[in-house]
Design a protein around this motif. Structure first.
Motif, PDB file in Angstrom:
ATOM      1  N   GLY A  64      -1.396  -0.200   7.927  1.00 43.48           N
ATOM      2  CA  GLY A  64      -2.514  -0.544   7.051  1.00 43.48           C
ATOM      3  C   GLY A  64      -3.159  -1.826   7.500  1.00 43.48           C
ATOM      4  O   GLY A  64      -2.539  -2.624   8.206  1.00 43.48           O
ATOM      5  N   PRO A  65      -4.429  -2.035   7.103  1.00 44.27           N
ATOM      6  CA  PRO A  65      -5.145  -3.226   7.572  1.00 44.27           C
ATOM      7  C   PRO A  65      -4.516  -4.523   7.075  1.00 44.27           C
ATOM      8  O   PRO A  65      -3.732  -4.519   6.127  1.00 44.27           O
ATOM      9  CB  PRO A  65      -6.556  -3.044   6.993  1.00 44.27           C
ATOM     10  CG  PRO A  65      -6.446  -2.004   5.940  1.00 44.27           C
ATOM     11  CD  PRO A  65      -5.246  -1.176   6.258  1.00 44.27           C
ATOM     12  N   SER A  66      -4.887  -5.591   7.748  1.00 38.71           N
ATOM     13  CA  SER A  66      -4.438  -6.924   7.346  1.00 38.71           C
ATOM     14  C   SER A  66      -4.830  -7.171   5.891  1.00 38.71           C
ATOM     15  O   SER A  66      -5.946  -6.872   5.484  1.00 38.71           O
ATOM     16  CB  SER A  66      -5.094  -7.934   8.281  1.00 38.71           C
ATOM     17  OG  SER A  66      -4.746  -9.223   7.880  1.00 38.71           O
ATOM     18  N   GLY A  67      -3.896  -7.662   5.107  1.00 36.95           N
ATOM     19  CA  GLY A  67      -4.174  -7.960   3.707  1.00 36.95           C
ATOM     20  C   GLY A  67      -3.974  -6.784   2.765  1.00 36.95           C
ATOM     21  O   GLY A  67      -4.213  -6.895   1.562  1.00 36.95           O
ATOM     22  N   SER A  68      -3.490  -5.649   3.298  1.00 33.95           N
ATOM     23  CA  SER A  68      -3.341  -4.458   2.444  1.00 33.95           C
ATOM     24  C   SER A  68      -2.080  -4.493   1.592  1.00 33.95           C
ATOM     25  O   SER A  68      -1.905  -3.631   0.729  1.00 33.95           O
ATOM     26  CB  SER A  68      -3.380  -3.188   3.295  1.00 33.95           C
ATOM     27  OG  SER A  68      -2.385  -3.198   4.292  1.00 33.95           O
ATOM     28  N   GLY A  69      -1.198  -5.470   1.837  1.00 33.19           N
ATOM     29  CA  GLY A  69      -0.019  -5.630   0.978  1.00 33.19           C
ATOM     30  C   GLY A  69       1.295  -5.238   1.622  1.00 33.19           C
ATOM     31  O   GLY A  69       2.332  -5.191   0.954  1.00 33.19           O
ATOM     32  N   LYS A  70       1.290  -5.006   2.938  1.00 33.42           N
ATOM     33  CA  LYS A  70       2.502  -4.531   3.621  1.00 33.42           C
ATOM     34  C   LYS A  70       3.636  -5.556   3.525  1.00 33.42           C
ATOM     35  O   LYS A  70       4.759  -5.216   3.165  1.00 33.42           O
ATOM     36  CB  LYS A  70       2.177  -4.219   5.095  1.00 33.42           C
ATOM     37  CG  LYS A  70       1.036  -3.228   5.292  1.00 33.42           C
ATOM     38  CD  LYS A  70       0.732  -2.962   6.758  1.00 33.42           C
ATOM     39  CE  LYS A  70       0.340  -4.178   7.576  1.00 33.42           C
ATOM     40  NZ  LYS A  70      -0.959  -4.789   7.173  1.00 33.42           N
ATOM     41  N   SER A  71       3.325  -6.805   3.850  1.00 32.68           N
ATOM     42  CA  SER A  71       4.368  -7.835   3.802  1.00 32.68           C
ATOM     43  C   SER A  71       4.829  -8.071   2.370  1.00 32.68           C
ATOM     44  O   SER A  71       6.025  -8.251   2.116  1.00 32.68           O
ATOM     45  CB  SER A  71       3.856  -9.155   4.396  1.00 32.68           C
ATOM     46  OG  SER A  71       3.595  -9.005   5.766  1.00 32.68           O
ATOM     47  N   THR A  72       3.888  -8.058   1.448  1.00 35.84           N
ATOM     48  CA  THR A  72       4.247  -8.254   0.047  1.00 35.84           C
ATOM     49  C   THR A  72       5.199  -7.148  -0.418  1.00 35.84           C
ATOM     50  O   THR A  72       6.181  -7.413  -1.115  1.00 35.84           O
ATOM     51  CB  THR A  72       2.979  -8.282  -0.830  1.00 35.84           C
ATOM     52  OG1 THR A  72       2.109  -9.302  -0.337  1.00 35.84           O
ATOM     53  CG2 THR A  72       3.315  -8.547  -2.279  1.00 35.84           C
TER      54      THR A  72
END
Ligand code: ADP
Ligand code: MG
Length: 247
Positions: A40-48
């Protein structure tokens, strides 16, 4: 039977930062021995998402079960127990720079009481062998290449005999020639049946190893599918747009 209980299950996960909704009702399930890739794009919440699954961030809503045990309202002490069973590998390796490779590997198992020092050292030496880094046991992380540090970070997670390992862009900080050596270690773990959630844009790896791929956008799971299906016949416009950008 109990073997059917997912190692990790999240239902309706919500995470807000001030006014911003980073996770907007995320559901996922990872069965034993499965590899789930998250794109998913940067800022899409993957790390969160990864951080919430490991209690590094506290979700504002939804439920998380680890091997059938609800943990979303767990105390910090209980989350520490969860983190002993669910390993993490970050983009930046996050080894302790002032400790040797061997000490980095032994710290958590000794602290958790899994092993006394000698047994921890023996087990760690075996793990270093597996990734071809036995000769680096007494080196400091700063003396290793990025690829070597990330292999150490992976075996540091393995040293706790985790039930699953979460990877957040494990190869994004690496020079291209080192990406393969880290992906090879991850491929081998997958072959051995390790349960893994991997945030990565290494599509070759995803295609080869993932049981399912999740596409996230704006804090939501837009689409989940087997890698071949998601890459070749994405059902959603947003998935297609993203894939055409990175493939
Ligand atoms: P990804 O890993 O997909 O790039 P992140 O999970 O890092 O996305 O971020 C999702 C959204 O949440 C982004 O808009 C980001 O700015 C925001 N965010 C993440 N962590 C924090 C934080 N600690 N404080 C405020 N906003 C955050
Ligand atoms: Mg991220």
């Amino acid at each position: 039977g109990p073997g059917d209980v997912p190692v990790i299950r999240a239902t309706g996960l919500v995470k807000r930062f001030k006014g911003h909704t980073a996770l907007d009702g995320v559901d996922l399930e990872v069965g034993r021995g499965q590899v789930l890739v998250v794109i998913g794009p940067s800022g899409s919440g993957k790390s969160t998402l990864i951080r919430c699954l490991n209690g590094l961030e506290e979700a504002d809503g939804g439920e998380i079960e680890i091997e059938g045990t609800p943990v979303h309202r767990a105390s910090q002490a209980d989350w520490r127990t969860v983190r002993q069973r669910i390993g993490m590998v970050f983009q930046d390796y996050s080894l302790f720079p002032h400790m040797t490779v061997m000490d980095n590997l032994c710290l958590a198992p000794v602290r958790a009481g899994h092993h006394d020092r000698d047994r921890a050292r023996a087990a760690s030496a075996g793990l270093l062998d597996r990734v071809g880094l036995r000769h680096k046991a007494d080196s400091y992380p700063g003396e290793l290449s990025g690829g070597q540090q990330q292999r150490v970070a992976i075996v540091r997670a393995l040293a706790m005999k985790p039930r699953a390992i979460l990877f957040d862009e494990p190869t994004s900080a690496l020079d291209p020639e080192m990406i393969g050596e880290v992906l090879n270690v991850m491929r081998e773990l997958a072959r051995e049946g390790m349960t893994m959630v991997v945030v990565t844009h290494e599509m070759g790896f995803a295609r080869e190893v993932a049981d399912a791929v999740i596409f996230m956008d704006q804090g939501r799971v837009v689409e989940t599918a087997a890698p071949a299906d998601l890459f070749e016949t994405p059902r959603h416009d947003r998935t297609q747009a993203f894939l055409s950008m990175i493939l």
